[in-house]
Motif scaffolding. Structure first.
Motif, PDB file in Angstrom:
ATOM      1  N   ARG A  95       3.955   5.962  -5.392  1.00  0.00           N
ATOM      2  CA  ARG A  95       3.815   6.098  -6.846  1.00  0.00           C
ATOM      3  C   ARG A  95       2.868   7.254  -7.189  1.00  0.00           C
ATOM      4  NH1 ARG A  95       0.250   3.502 -10.754  1.00  0.00           N
ATOM      5  NH2 ARG A  95       1.309   3.224 -12.774  1.00  0.00           N
ATOM      6  N   ASN A  96       1.734   7.299  -6.491  1.00  0.00           N
ATOM      7  CA  ASN A  96       0.767   8.366  -6.733  1.00  0.00           C
ATOM      8  C   ASN A  96       1.368   9.739  -6.447  1.00  0.00           C
ATOM      9  OD1 ASN A  96      -1.052   6.308  -7.226  1.00  0.00           O
ATOM     10  ND2 ASN A  96      -2.074   6.468  -5.247  1.00  0.00           N
ATOM     11  N   GLU A 147       4.772  -3.227 -10.583  1.00  0.00           N
ATOM     12  CA  GLU A 147       4.881  -4.458  -9.799  1.00  0.00           C
ATOM     13  C   GLU A 147       5.537  -5.551 -10.629  1.00  0.00           C
ATOM     14  OE1 GLU A 147       1.744  -7.804  -8.404  1.00  0.00           O
ATOM     15  OE2 GLU A 147       1.238  -5.761  -7.776  1.00  0.00           O
ATOM     16  N   GLN A 187       2.133   1.940  -3.457  1.00  0.00           N
ATOM     17  CA  GLN A 187       1.117   2.530  -4.327  1.00  0.00           C
ATOM     18  C   GLN A 187       0.976   4.027  -4.065  1.00  0.00           C
ATOM     19  OE1 GLN A 187      -2.260   0.076  -3.421  1.00  0.00           O
ATOM     20  NE2 GLN A 187      -1.608  -1.585  -4.769  1.00  0.00           N
ATOM     21  N   SER A 197       0.829  -1.198   0.000  1.00  0.00           N
ATOM     22  CA  SER A 197       0.000   0.000   0.000  1.00  0.00           C
ATOM     23  C   SER A 197       0.866   1.253   0.000  1.00  0.00           C
ATOM     24  CB  SER A 197      -0.921  -0.004   1.229  1.00  0.00           C
ATOM     25  OG  SER A 197      -1.634   1.207   1.333  1.00  0.00           O
TER      26      SER A 197
END
Length: 237
Positions: free
Chosen positions: A168-169, A226, A165, A162
């Protein structure tokens, strides 16, 4: 050549990655708990005595340690454009854990989740200046599915995925690209107690090092978020 922070570089996957990237000529800053662990290895600071190689004390549970490492790296290399998170611990904590295993759960959280989070936070302003920064995180297949009864370890790796992610955002607009690498069993000390599967048939640390090396050569437009790899067939993921 990239200017790279690598945590957990004294053993296993982190060590294999560091050795490969050193041979390729990158600037390396290695964060380790004990510098002595690198003596008489290809990563021995006595052998690699140059302005492109740095070994610094790093404890994933100590925020001040993380900050000092990042600052020293920037002072030495004048920039930081890559982090490879390899530091992590493994505990066999079950769902119905014993009272004396509470510390194991806390340690899993501190090292496997908060460690990468805080290190990334401290390096973020430098990564944001690059326009093509890379963050590579050794997550685990245990961050994609819970197999068996390794509740504590799997919990920490799901949380780490998580975190990847969100990194990355947050970093996309500044050219920061994040890759979560999710291996199954890898032939390292962490798998030394595994008796039911031959070590030679496990994924090898040097092959994960090659994956990381290749990621550093790809443009922003072609970075996978990923990468899953497994030495065993799983049909439920």
């Amino acid at each position: 050549m990239r200017k790279i922070l690598i945590s957990g570089a004294s053993r296993g996957i982190g060590k294999a990655i560091a050795i490969k990237l050193l041979k390729e000529g990158h600037y390396l800053s290695l964060g380790v708990r004990e510098r002595d662990d690198l003596f008489n290895t290809p990563l021995d600071p006595k052998i690699n005595n140059s302005d492109s190689f740095l070994v610094h004390t790093y404890d994933a549970t100590d925020q001040n340690s993380s900050k000092k490492w990042v600052e020293k790296t920037f002072e030495t290399f004048k920039s930081v454009d890559t982090i490879i998170h390899c530091a992590g611990i493994f505990k066999r904590t079950k769902l119905l854990f014993n009272d004396n295993e509470m510390k194991d759960i806390e340690d899993l959280w501190k090292v496997n989740v908060m460690g990468p989070w805080i290190l990334t936070k401290h390096a973020w302003k430098y990564l944001s200046l690059s326009n093509s920064a890379r963050i590579i995180v050794l997550v685990s297949m245990s961050g994609k599915r819970s197999k068996g009864n390794l509740c504590g370890y799997s919990m920490s790796k799901f949380a780490l995925m998580s975190l990847c992610q969100t990194m990355r955002n947050e970093g996309w607009g500044n050219g920061i690209r994040v890759t979560a690498i999710c291996p199954g069993w890898v032939n390292t000390d962490m798998a030394k107690e595994i008796k039911h599967y031959p070590k030679k048939d496990m994924s090898q640390a040097k092959d994960i090092a090659s994956i990381c090396s290749n990621l550093l050569t790809l443009p922003n437009s072609s970075i996978p978020f990923e990468i899953s790899l497994n030495c065993q067939l799983e049909t439920n993921i």
